[in-house]
Design a protein around this motif. Sequence first.
Motif, PDB file in Angstrom:
ATOM      1  N   ALA A  69     -20.524 -42.436  34.615  1.00  0.00           N
ATOM      2  CA  ALA A  69     -20.946 -40.880  34.832  1.00  0.00           C
ATOM      3  C   ALA A  69     -19.743 -39.919  34.982  1.00  0.00           C
ATOM      4  O   ALA A  69     -18.656 -40.261  35.699  1.00  0.00           O
ATOM      5  N   GLY A  70     -19.852 -38.870  34.499  1.00  0.00           N
ATOM      6  CA  GLY A  70     -19.170 -37.536  34.659  1.00  0.00           C
ATOM      7  C   GLY A  70     -19.750 -36.305  34.711  1.00  0.00           C
ATOM      8  O   GLY A  70     -20.940 -36.292  34.878  1.00  0.00           O
ATOM      9  N   ALA A  71     -19.223 -35.031  34.902  1.00  0.00           N
ATOM     10  CA  ALA A  71     -19.631 -33.913  34.615  1.00  0.00           C
ATOM     11  C   ALA A  71     -20.407 -33.689  33.558  1.00  0.00           C
ATOM     12  O   ALA A  71     -19.941 -33.902  32.419  1.00  0.00           O
ATOM     13  N   PRO A  72     -22.009 -33.415  33.486  1.00  0.00           N
ATOM     14  CA  PRO A  72     -22.490 -33.196  32.313  1.00  0.00           C
ATOM     15  C   PRO A  72     -22.129 -31.947  31.649  1.00  0.00           C
ATOM     16  O   PRO A  72     -21.812 -30.896  32.252  1.00  0.00           O
ATOM     17  N   ALA A  73     -22.335 -32.128  30.320  1.00  0.00           N
ATOM     18  CA  ALA A  73     -22.336 -30.811  29.392  1.00  0.00           C
ATOM     19  C   ALA A  73     -23.065 -29.835  29.622  1.00  0.00           C
ATOM     20  O   ALA A  73     -22.797 -28.531  29.314  1.00  0.00           O
TER      21      ALA A  73
END
Length: 440
Positions: A69-73
């Motif tokens: 998981a990372g920062a979503p677009a």
Amino acid sequence: MKAAARRFASTGLPSVILAASAASTCTLDLRGTVERSGEGGTRAEGDGGSGGEGSIDGLPNGMLTRWAAGAPAQPGIYELPRWLTLESPTPDRTVQIGEGAVVSGIPADVPRARRTGDDRPWGLNLEGARENRIPLSTPGQRPWRVIYDASIAEAHGPDGEMSAGRVSDEDAEQASAAYVPVDRSDGSTSTISGWLGDIDGEEGDFAWIRAFAFDDAAQSDARTKVLAPARAWRRMDFTGVETDRAGQIWLYPAAGEAARLGAASFAFLNLESARYPSSAIPTTGSARRREADVLYANNAEWLIWKGWFKALVELAPNYASGEQLADHDLLYIDPGNRVFLRASDGALVMTATGARGAETLATEGLSWEREQALLVEISSSPAGLSLQVTLDGEQEISVDAPAAVGAIQVPESGRIHILGDPGGSQECADLRRVEFYEVH
């Protein structure tokens, strides 16, 4: 400070109203598709999706694929890689994206990116089936009612839309309130949650949510109150046992002393038959059920390599130990091959069934807080079975067993379910990372 509303459109999806706090930053972390050659054919591992990391050149030796998981677009929304599939049949869902911000109106089958604070990690939110028993989740028109000259007006909510009701206390002698009748579930443990913001008042005043049917101990808990004055949105929740008293939920905008005047905004109120809250379930006149999320890897024939598998799963349960009602699968291949958190004692359990028999591994009972990260490493190999869990990067617990089971079969569905089984997630948690490795 109120969340600012913005409109985003996702390719191939309806337009959705989203919101982000002023501190939120949305970045795109998109990795490309990779073709990896392996024994028996070519592996198309897929990309990581918007906001996640997927299979890329330079993976560590033996790693087949991964997603992190990372920062979503787009705020609150992920696009998953091709090897991961999400089925989430309920439309009009919500997700928390910061301490004071919500995304609402998320369509069916769209993966939700969640975090509980602006400095907290992101995760793919996967939830069990839940029902909100409050018929109208925003205070306003009937069945909501008012007492002692209270008034209700539309207001902006934590999603930036007119999703809140602003309750005002205009009586200088009585504590004004708004309340709504709800169906009781006598004797059951239930949880109320809601968003409070724009709280006017003097020092010592507080906005208060009260569940009339809950046991008295739950009504005085500090978690039911938000001190005035407070501008930012904040989600609160509390849990109690329902009694045979009237099923009513009361909202006090200026509690403390009856003569005080004030106002507060309330939004996305939930009453769930559970020991902890899930994401807000908007209702528009009657109780509403949100079905469970189903997530699976759809290439089991590559991930269970020659009948063996090795995986890593990092998750943040939305519940504390002791709050779950059902065994929660972390990886599910079939009924005889699964890894789960056991509801009865919080132990991490692995069951494996192969050509030579069956084996069960279990740790001691674990203890964790809501949103605490658990890193689980699983291995079924010719050397035997291995299970290890690390709590919040510190405490490590491991168990293993010698080779006795033998290789396992690839499921006929070709799927490995993640944070749930074929029926969906049994509980609510955020998937932070999942990785699969070759086994020699």
